[in-house]
Design a protein around this motif. Structure first.
Motif, PDB file in Angstrom:
ATOM      1  N   ALA A 146       0.850  -1.194   0.000  1.00  0.00           N
ATOM      2  CA  ALA A 146       0.000   0.000   0.000  1.00  0.00           C
ATOM      3  C   ALA A 146       0.884   1.241   0.000  1.00  0.00           C
ATOM      4  N   HIS A 147       0.459   2.239  -0.785  1.00  0.00           N
ATOM      5  CA  HIS A 147       1.286   3.433  -0.989  1.00  0.00           C
ATOM      6  C   HIS A 147       0.400   4.676  -0.892  1.00  0.00           C
ATOM      7  N   GLY A 148      -0.002   5.015   0.343  1.00  0.00           N
ATOM      8  CA  GLY A 148      -0.884   6.159   0.537  1.00  0.00           C
ATOM      9  C   GLY A 148      -2.296   5.841   0.098  1.00  0.00           C
ATOM     10  N   TRP A 149      -3.051   6.907  -0.188  1.00  0.00           N
ATOM     11  CA  TRP A 149      -4.414   6.743  -0.697  1.00  0.00           C
ATOM     12  C   TRP A 149      -4.574   7.484  -2.022  1.00  0.00           C
ATOM     13  N   HIS A 150      -4.383   8.810  -2.013  1.00  0.00           N
ATOM     14  CA  HIS A 150      -4.430   9.586  -3.252  1.00  0.00           C
ATOM     15  C   HIS A 150      -3.035   9.876  -3.812  1.00  0.00           C
ATOM     16  N   HIS A 151      -2.002   9.777  -2.949  1.00  0.00           N
ATOM     17  CA  HIS A 151      -0.645  10.163  -3.332  1.00  0.00           C
ATOM     18  C   HIS A 151      -0.618  11.647  -3.716  1.00  0.00           C
ATOM     19  N   HIS A 152      -1.415  12.434  -3.029  1.00  0.00           N
ATOM     20  CA  HIS A 152      -1.479  13.868  -3.312  1.00  0.00           C
ATOM     21  C   HIS A 152      -1.941  14.599  -2.060  1.00  0.00           C
TER      22      HIS A 152
END
Length: 231
Positions: A63-69
């Protein structure tokens, strides 16, 4: 020598580039890879099927964040981090501890909700974990979290410090800074007993350090997924 190989920013629109990088790494003999998936994007059934196939082929999905923003810049620390490193990617830095914990839990839940195995690894965007207490981390369903300095084992709470290289250089300043950083980190990996973390972003093969990346992945590293590493 060993290397933890990861491909960042796995999103629906980057899947063709991710597939190309996977093929390149496999051609160099590196089959053990970790893919950093951003759940909060517009994933279609065909995209999920691609992730499922990769997982079945033995690639680790993390998993790599949610929005990546980060929708806002919060405070001086975040402003400096954004200017020097993450731009708008460090979404954790705009959140408090409770919100970070909710985001990380939602990211973990997304995988089984879409028929994928639950991730044991979490990597915050830009490796920026943010202001989340250790007590919150211990309640989350992950075994390890990667940050800039290394990998946190959530069972023991220990940080395994590991060298890290990256290639996301789209300006001359980033090219010079990253090339110097990478040289030092590779030297540390060669001298020590710890594996080198090699983080690849989807557009790296087209950016200013593409040749550096090609030379490094051509070396005979023993590639490991994150879930194969023991600190």
């Amino acid at each position: 020598m060993k290397a933890l190989l990861s491909i960042h920013d796995v999103m629906p629109h980057t899947l063709p580039r991710v597939a190309s990088i996977i093929d390149t790494l496999r051609a160099q003999g590196h089959a053990n890879l970790t893919l950093l998936v951003v759940p909060g994007k517009d994933w279609q059934p065909s995209d999920i099927a691609t992730l499922a196939r990769w997982q079945q082929e033995g690639l680790e999905l993390a998993a790599h964040g949610w929005h990546h923003h980060a929708w806002r810049i919060k405070g001086l620390r975040h402003r400096l981090h954004a200017a020097l490193l993450s731009r708008r990617a460090g979404e954790h830095l705009a959140l408090d501890g409770d919100a970070i914990a909710r985001l990380m839990q939602a990211a973990a839940d997304w995988f089984p909700q879409h028929g994928l195995a639950s991730p044991s690894t979490y990597v915050p965007p830009a490796w920026a974990l943010g202001a989340i207490p250790r007590s919150h981390l211990m309640t989350l369903p992950y075994q390890r979290i990667e940050v800039t300095r290394g990998i946190i084992d959530l069972q023991s709470g220990q940080l395994d410090k590991l060298p890290l290289v990256g290639f996301e250089a789209d300006t001359r300043w980033r090219e010079q800074a990253l090339r110097t950083w990478n040289r030092l980190q590779i030297r540390q990996a060669r001298r020590g007993e710890h594996p080198l973390r090699l983080g690849i972003h989807p557009y790296d093969p087209e950016l200013r350090l593409a040749q550096d990346l090609q030379r490094l992945v051509a070396e005979p590293w023993q590639a490991l997924r994150y879930d194969q590493h023991r600190g």
